[in-house]
Enzyme design. Sequence first.
Site, PDB file in Angstrom:
ATOM      1  N   ARG A  27       0.814  -1.211   0.000  1.00  0.00           N
ATOM      2  CA  ARG A  27       0.000   0.000   0.000  1.00  0.00           C
ATOM      3  C   ARG A  27       0.853   1.269   0.000  1.00  0.00           C
ATOM      4  O   ARG A  27       0.334   2.367  -0.242  1.00  0.00           O
ATOM      5  CB  ARG A  27      -0.911   0.016   1.224  1.00  0.00           C
ATOM      6  CG  ARG A  27      -1.837  -1.170   1.301  1.00  0.00           C
ATOM      7  CD  ARG A  27      -2.651  -1.090   2.553  1.00  0.00           C
ATOM      8  NE  ARG A  27      -3.605  -0.007   2.471  1.00  0.00           N
ATOM      9  CZ  ARG A  27      -4.852  -0.140   2.057  1.00  0.00           C
ATOM     10  NH1 ARG A  27      -5.290  -1.314   1.673  1.00  0.00           N
ATOM     11  NH2 ARG A  27      -5.653   0.891   2.006  1.00  0.00           N
ATOM     12  N   ASN A 103      -4.310   7.493   7.146  1.00  0.00           N
ATOM     13  CA  ASN A 103      -4.338   7.198   5.710  1.00  0.00           C
ATOM     14  C   ASN A 103      -5.427   8.065   5.109  1.00  0.00           C
ATOM     15  O   ASN A 103      -6.527   8.119   5.641  1.00  0.00           O
ATOM     16  CB  ASN A 103      -4.658   5.701   5.509  1.00  0.00           C
ATOM     17  CG  ASN A 103      -4.820   5.339   4.044  1.00  0.00           C
ATOM     18  OD1 ASN A 103      -4.390   6.080   3.154  1.00  0.00           O
ATOM     19  ND2 ASN A 103      -5.445   4.204   3.785  1.00  0.00           N
ATOM     20  N   GLY A 104      -5.117   8.752   4.001  1.00  0.00           N
ATOM     21  CA  GLY A 104      -6.122   9.618   3.368  1.00  0.00           C
ATOM     22  C   GLY A 104      -5.561  11.021   3.218  1.00  0.00           C
ATOM     23  O   GLY A 104      -4.350  11.234   3.329  1.00  0.00           O
ATOM     24  N   GLU A 487      -3.089  -1.759 -21.977  1.00  0.00           N
ATOM     25  CA  GLU A 487      -2.753  -2.493 -20.755  1.00  0.00           C
ATOM     26  C   GLU A 487      -1.308  -3.009 -20.820  1.00  0.00           C
ATOM     27  O   GLU A 487      -0.575  -2.945 -19.843  1.00  0.00           O
ATOM     28  CB  GLU A 487      -3.753  -3.652 -20.542  1.00  0.00           C
ATOM     29  CG  GLU A 487      -3.433  -4.607 -19.417  1.00  0.00           C
ATOM     30  CD  GLU A 487      -3.313  -3.967 -18.032  1.00  0.00           C
ATOM     31  OE1 GLU A 487      -3.654  -2.779 -17.871  1.00  0.00           O
ATOM     32  OE2 GLU A 487      -2.844  -4.664 -17.114  1.00  0.00           O
ATOM     33  N   LYS A 491       1.641  -1.986 -18.199  1.00  0.00           N
ATOM     34  CA  LYS A 491       2.441  -2.939 -17.424  1.00  0.00           C
ATOM     35  C   LYS A 491       3.917  -2.614 -17.557  1.00  0.00           C
ATOM     36  O   LYS A 491       4.652  -2.623 -16.586  1.00  0.00           O
ATOM     37  CB  LYS A 491       2.201  -4.386 -17.894  1.00  0.00           C
ATOM     38  CG  LYS A 491       0.935  -5.044 -17.459  1.00  0.00           C
ATOM     39  CD  LYS A 491       0.816  -5.344 -15.989  1.00  0.00           C
ATOM     40  CE  LYS A 491       0.196  -4.210 -15.233  1.00  0.00           C
ATOM     41  NZ  LYS A 491      -1.222  -4.063 -15.232  1.00  0.00           N
ATOM     42  N   GLU A 494       4.880   0.914 -15.839  1.00  0.00           N
ATOM     43  CA  GLU A 494       4.765   1.062 -14.389  1.00  0.00           C
ATOM     44  C   GLU A 494       5.822   0.275 -13.621  1.00  0.00           C
ATOM     45  O   GLU A 494       6.159   0.649 -12.509  1.00  0.00           O
ATOM     46  CB  GLU A 494       3.361   0.706 -13.892  1.00  0.00           C
ATOM     47  CG  GLU A 494       3.002  -0.753 -13.976  1.00  0.00           C
ATOM     48  CD  GLU A 494       1.599  -1.024 -13.450  1.00  0.00           C
ATOM     49  OE1 GLU A 494       1.168  -0.379 -12.504  1.00  0.00           O
ATOM     50  OE2 GLU A 494       0.939  -1.925 -14.017  1.00  0.00           O
ATOM     51  N   HIS A 510      -2.155   8.556 -37.590  1.00  0.00           N
ATOM     52  CA  HIS A 510      -2.597   9.926 -37.306  1.00  0.00           C
ATOM     53  C   HIS A 510      -1.631  10.652 -36.377  1.00  0.00           C
ATOM     54  O   HIS A 510      -1.996  11.650 -35.766  1.00  0.00           O
ATOM     55  CB  HIS A 510      -4.008   9.911 -36.703  1.00  0.00           C
ATOM     56  CG  HIS A 510      -5.021   9.319 -37.635  1.00  0.00           C
ATOM     57  ND1 HIS A 510      -5.444   9.967 -38.771  1.00  0.00           N
ATOM     58  CD2 HIS A 510      -5.660   8.129 -37.617  1.00  0.00           C
ATOM     59  CE1 HIS A 510      -6.309   9.197 -39.412  1.00  0.00           C
ATOM     60  NE2 HIS A 510      -6.457   8.065 -38.724  1.00  0.00           N
ATOM     61  N   LYS A 609      -0.602   0.173  -4.110  1.00  0.00           N
ATOM     62  CA  LYS A 609      -1.577  -0.790  -4.623  1.00  0.00           C
ATOM     63  C   LYS A 609      -3.002  -0.251  -4.625  1.00  0.00           C
ATOM     64  O   LYS A 609      -3.753  -0.458  -5.546  1.00  0.00           O
ATOM     65  CB  LYS A 609      -1.491  -2.050  -3.762  1.00  0.00           C
ATOM     66  CG  LYS A 609      -2.402  -3.181  -4.217  1.00  0.00           C
ATOM     67  CD  LYS A 609      -1.918  -3.759  -5.513  1.00  0.00           C
ATOM     68  CE  LYS A 609      -2.822  -4.846  -6.056  1.00  0.00           C
ATOM     69  NZ  LYS A 609      -2.593  -5.017  -7.506  1.00  0.00           N
TER      70      LYS A 609
HETATM   71  C1  F6R Z   1      -1.949  -1.144 -12.772  1.00  0.00           C
HETATM   72  C2  F6R Z   1      -2.796  -1.061 -11.600  1.00  0.00           C
HETATM   73  C3  F6R Z   1      -3.681   0.122 -11.445  1.00  0.00           C
HETATM   74  C4  F6R Z   1      -5.041  -0.317 -10.891  1.00  0.00           C
HETATM   75  C5  F6R Z   1      -5.902   0.911 -10.575  1.00  0.00           C
HETATM   76  C6  F6R Z   1      -7.279   0.531 -10.098  1.00  0.00           C
HETATM   77  O1  F6R Z   1      -1.247  -2.343 -12.800  1.00  0.00           O
HETATM   78  O2  F6R Z   1      -2.777  -1.912 -10.756  1.00  0.00           O
HETATM   79  O3  F6R Z   1      -3.813   0.820 -12.633  1.00  0.00           O
HETATM   80  O4  F6R Z   1      -5.661  -1.132 -11.824  1.00  0.00           O
HETATM   81  O5  F6R Z   1      -5.272   1.682  -9.601  1.00  0.00           O
HETATM   82  O6  F6R Z   1      -7.232  -0.235  -8.946  1.00  0.00           O
HETATM   83  P1  F6R Z   1      -8.465  -1.082  -8.454  1.00  0.00           P
HETATM   84  O7  F6R Z   1      -8.706  -2.168  -9.441  1.00  0.00           O
HETATM   85  O8  F6R Z   1      -8.056  -1.601  -7.122  1.00  0.00           O
HETATM   86  O9  F6R Z   1      -9.633  -0.148  -8.387  1.00  0.00           O
END
Ligand code: F6R
Length: 614
Positions: A27, A103-104, A487, A491, A494, A510, A609
């Site tokens: 997190r 957190n927040g 996607e 990957k 990131e 374009h 995460k």
């Molecule tokens: C990329 C990734 C992020 C999540 C996004 C949404 O690998 O993990 O782009 O997909 O932050 O997260 P969730 O699915 O938890 O709402």
Amino acid sequence: MCGIVAYTGKRNAAPILIDGLRALEYRGYDSAGIFLSGNLEAKLPSKLVKAVGPVNNLASKITDAYSGTAGISHTRWATHGVPSKANAHPHSDESGKVWIVHNGIIENYKELKQALQTKGYKFASETDSEVVAHLIVDKLKRLKIEQAINQTLKELRGTYGLAIMYDKEPEKIFAARMGSPLVIGLGDGENFIASDPTPILRHTKNVIYMNDGEMAIITPDSHTIFNLDNVQVNREPDQIEWSVEEVQKGGYDHFMMKEMMEAPEVVKNTLRGRLLVEDGMAKLGGLESVKDRLRQIKRIIIVGCGTAYYSGLVGEYMLEEYAGIPVEVEVGSEFRYRKPVIDEGTAILAISQSGETADTLEAIREGKRKGALTIGIVNTVGSTIARDTDAGVYNHAGPEIGVASTKAFISQLTALALFTLYMGRQRQMSLVTGKKIAEELLDLPEKIKKILDSGNLANIKKIAEKYNKFEDFLYLGRKYNYAIAFEGALKLKEISYVHAEGCGAGEMKHGPIAMIDENFPTVAVALRDSVYEKMISNIQEIKARRGPVLAIGTEGDEELAKLADDVFYVPKTLEMLSPILSVIPLQFFAYYFAVLRGLNVDKPRNLAKSVTVE
Ligand code: F6R
């Protein structure tokens, strides 16, 4: 975002908190800290330890002398102020009476801070969080601790998950939630607070998910929950389904690798008990309560962020082609700030692995306010999106710990295919088509296993080695694999920090084609499907400009091998399901690429995460 773990019981709290923080490190991991309350009778002083960097840095500073039996701890993902010891949580005021982890984001922290500074309070950090400690201390001059916290919460604007300790009551932990998840773990003679159940489940599987606007007090032998009007709330505990093994690496070097290898099981688990093959239908128990309303809906808006948004794009194509329902897909952060036209004929489908993504959650709430039916495709049971939607489908993909989403994406696509069957068979889809989709879905786990064969993975690794010298990549796809281009690029960027751009193959000419030369490779998803010829033309255009091409093709397509520099083959399936297979080599390519550069794929820089702030 940040992770919180708190413990009160009879055991030594420090190792429990450190272990818990390790489980929550996905997190946030830029700094960490722990506060252990003292015990006057035992002449045990309180302790505060903080460290910049991963939890291990904090752990190395904790010695046997840290033997308190209650404490709060935090792993941070910086929002206000750089990662530093001063900005790491827990925070207190100068008196050290009250300690908090947060957190927040406290949106009105500037005005609160100014008012406190005028009263003479001195701030030690740049964080928004620190105001909370000072506010409580200020109110303690007039109020008891419970009321001081309650009154403080009423002054805060923004989001918080808070765990708080007070020096006069060292066994008590106070918690409060608004927009940032918190769960209470109920043990035997010990209790816990955490951002999610992962750090708790090695101690107890009995949990209570806190709701927004609730405050809780735990001691070793009791737990009490109140709303902000001080009315006690009684709620039965839930049982966590995940096992301890599921949140460990299971012999793999990284969670990401373990989670990618779980793909066949993930598809099986998402499908389990939900396919009526002979009827060509899907049985989705979680939608039962809204089935009549779903029959009436005229339009679906899918909302999600990042990877979840890309799964929504694939869902759009599935639902429009097979269920004949108009679908729009939008990132949560845009949806919530414009004025979307929503009525009772609209269903909003939120897709989220964590079930806590703030932008997706707010999109759902906005839709609800406007009268839309809200449904979720969510992996985390008991999460806020799962609870705030009218109905939904759980992924059953198991915990996803690696920051880059892999198995959750596969599961989201599988769940979307089930949802398409469910909606389609109520509308225009024939029995024959329904049966075909159901049968193909059942075949997917074996097809994925073929891709995961060790020879194939060694091949992807070799390809990743070959391309490791490049710093820029273009990803191309069309129709069902349009979203896979985005996607795949996400990957790679990131976890490798190289520049990777997704692009609809038709859009390439374009603009993006201007970038192509011998140092700018293209990853092209060119399966034997309805847009194959078009993809081949696009690859030819790239080759004509000397761009290296790595293609994802359908097994047996020798022609593609003549054109592309490298090809990775996946088995044939229905076009609508093909993204479930084509994304797998792209996930592995990104993984090997990053590992070869010595990067920590489970914890990429700057990421977290669960994105519980805007
Ligand atoms: C990329 C990734 C992020 C999540 C996004 C949404 O690998 O993990 O782009 O997909 O932050 O997260 P969730 O699915 O938890 O709402």
